[in-house]
Scaffold this active site. Structure first.
Site, PDB file in Angstrom:
ATOM      1  N   CYS A 180     -28.912  47.192   8.048  1.00  0.00           N
ATOM      2  CA  CYS A 180     -27.781  47.684   7.600  1.00  0.00           C
ATOM      3  C   CYS A 180     -27.414  49.071   6.665  1.00  0.00           C
ATOM      4  O   CYS A 180     -27.689  50.086   7.617  1.00  0.00           O
ATOM      5  CB  CYS A 180     -27.473  46.997   6.072  1.00  0.00           C
ATOM      6  SG  CYS A 180     -25.617  46.307   5.673  1.00  0.00           S
ATOM      7  N   GLU A 232     -34.349  39.462   7.785  1.00  0.00           N
ATOM      8  CA  GLU A 232     -34.905  39.265   6.841  1.00  0.00           C
ATOM      9  C   GLU A 232     -34.275  38.799   5.051  1.00  0.00           C
ATOM     10  O   GLU A 232     -35.425  38.208   4.756  1.00  0.00           O
ATOM     11  CB  GLU A 232     -35.715  41.051   5.691  1.00  0.00           C
ATOM     12  CG  GLU A 232     -34.498  41.497   4.209  1.00  0.00           C
ATOM     13  CD  GLU A 232     -33.511  42.407   4.874  1.00  0.00           C
ATOM     14  OE1 GLU A 232     -32.843  42.351   6.618  1.00  0.00           O
ATOM     15  OE2 GLU A 232     -32.067  43.194   4.732  1.00  0.00           O
ATOM     16  N   HIS A 260     -29.259  40.682   8.397  1.00  0.00           N
ATOM     17  CA  HIS A 260     -29.949  40.857   7.618  1.00  0.00           C
ATOM     18  C   HIS A 260     -30.799  39.267   8.029  1.00  0.00           C
ATOM     19  O   HIS A 260     -31.490  38.836   7.482  1.00  0.00           O
ATOM     20  CB  HIS A 260     -29.514  40.572   5.434  1.00  0.00           C
ATOM     21  CG  HIS A 260     -28.616  42.383   5.425  1.00  0.00           C
ATOM     22  ND1 HIS A 260     -29.950  43.057   4.987  1.00  0.00           N
ATOM     23  CD2 HIS A 260     -27.514  42.280   5.543  1.00  0.00           C
ATOM     24  CE1 HIS A 260     -29.255  43.776   4.204  1.00  0.00           C
ATOM     25  NE2 HIS A 260     -27.292  43.845   4.782  1.00  0.00           N
TER      26      HIS A 260
END
Lengths: 220, 79
Positions: A86, A196, A194
Site C-alpha cells: 500500500c 499481512e 494487504h
C-alpha cells in the site's frame, strides 16, 4: 528469518505487519524509525501501509527521501528481499526501485474491501508457495492505488513476468488491473492489497500467509 | 529571488480530479468548460541572487522531489 519493518510518521499498518511477521517467522521484527541511518543486518525488509507524512506532495514522496530509505535502497539494490504494501508500494515507486506511479483512484473514492485477485507469476521469491493462476482474496484500503506506467513499461512488466498480482475486477482504474509488481531482479515487491491482514482464519482468511512463507522457503 | 513552479499531469495521464471539477462546474451551470486538469503550484523563496545557478538548482529540485516525472511535467518561473 530476521526481518525489519520501517516506520514513518503516519504509518498505520506497521503493527499489523509486525504481528504477521512474528507469527509466521517466529521472530519479532526489528522496528526501524525513519530518522535512523542504519539498522542490523536482516533477511527481509517491509515497508508498511499508512499515510506517511500525511501523503504530503504525493503519496510516499517524502518517505522515499527520508534518511532510512537511503539505506533501504542500498540493501534492496544489493538483493535483500524488500516488500512494500500500500503506502509501502507508493514509497517504492517514488524511490524508483519499482517503475510507474500510483495515482488517485479513478472513481475518486477510498476503496476499502476484500478483493479477489490472481497470482500472475508464481515463480517469484514472494509467490512461490502459491499456484500460478491461483485466485486469492486479500483486503485493500487505499485512495491512491491506480497504477500507472507508460505502455512500453507495462508491456515489459507483463513480458518479463514482473506482474505478480492482478485484480480480477477493476477496482481503482489501475492499468491492466495491476495489483502488485516486482523489480527486474525479482527481490523487490510492491502491492496495494494487504496480505499481512489475511494470515489466519480469525482475520477472515489466510490467503496472505503464503506470501511470507514463500520468502521463508526461499531463504531456507 | 522567488521561484514559482507549476506541476501538471502529463498529457494522456488520466486526471480523475480534473474530471470531477469539470463535471461539478457543468452541474453548476458553467457550460463553457471543455476540460479541466488539476495541478500544483509551489512557491520558493531562494537565497540565491544568481539567476542561472538558481534555475539549475530549482530544476534539480523538481526532478528529485517536487514533480514525479513518470506522470508529471513542471515549469519554473524565476523573479
Amino acid at each position: 528469518m530476521k526481518s525489519a519493518v520501517i516506520v514513518f510518521p503516519g504509518s498505520n499498518c506497521d503493527r499489523d505487519m509486525a504481528v504477521a511477521l512474528e507469527k509466521i517467522t517466529g521472530q519479532k521484527p526489528l522496528m526501524v524509525w525513519h530518522q535512523e541511518y542504519d539498522f542490523d543486518k536482516v533477511d527481509f525488509i517491509a515497508l508498511p501501509g499508512g499515510f506517511s507524512y500525511g501523503d504530503y506532495l504525493r503519496c510516499g514522496a517524502m518517505s522515499a527521501r527520508s534518511h532510512i530509505m537511503k539505506e533501504v535502497i542500498k540493501r534492496a539494490e544489493a538483493g535483500v528481499p524488500t516488500f512494500g504494501v500500500c503506502n509501502g508500494f507508493q514509497i517504492l515507486t517514488e524511490t524508483g526501485l519499482l517503475p510507474g506511479a500510483l495515482m488517485r483512484n479513478a472513481g475518486l473514492h477510498f476503496v476499502c474491501k476484500d478483493v479477489k485477485m490472481t497470482v500472475e507469476n508464481a515463480d517469484t521469491m514472494f509467490t512461490s508457495a502459491y499456484a500460478a493462476g491461483e485466485e486469492i482474496t486479500i483486503p485493500v484500503a487505499h485512495h491512491d492505488g491506480n497504477y500507472f506506467a507508460d505502455t512500453e513499461t507495462l508491456d515489459r512488466l507483463e513480458g518479463e513476468g514482473q506482474v505478480a498480482f492482478k485484480y480480477n475486477e477493476d477496482i481503482n482504474g489501475a492499468q491492466r488491473r495491476i495489483a502488485g509488481i516486482t523489480n527486474a531482479k525479482g527481490n523487490v515487491l510492491g502491492m496495494m492489497p494487504h496480505p499481512e491482514r489475511m494470515i489466519e482464519p480469525a482475520l477472515g482468511g489466510s490467503d496472505g500467509r503464503k506470501l511470507f512463507e514463500s520468502v521463508m522457503n526461499r531463504l531456507g | 529571488m522567488k521561484a514559482r513552479i507549476h506541476v501538471t499531469l502529463k498529457n494522456g495521464v488520466l486526471d480523475p480530479q480534473g474530471k470531477a471539477i469539470e463535471h461539478a462546474l457543468g452541474n453548476m451551470g458553467f457550460d463553457g468548460v471543455e476540460a479541466a486538469r488539476q495541478g500544483k503550484y509551489i512557491e520558493l523563496d531562494l537565497k540565491s541572487t544568481d539567476r542561472a545557478s538558481a534555475e539549475k538548482e530549482v530544476d534539480e529540485m523538481c526532478r528529485k522531489l517536487l514533480a514525479n516525472t513518470v506522470i508529471e511535467n513542471y515549469s519554473i518561473e524565476l523573479e
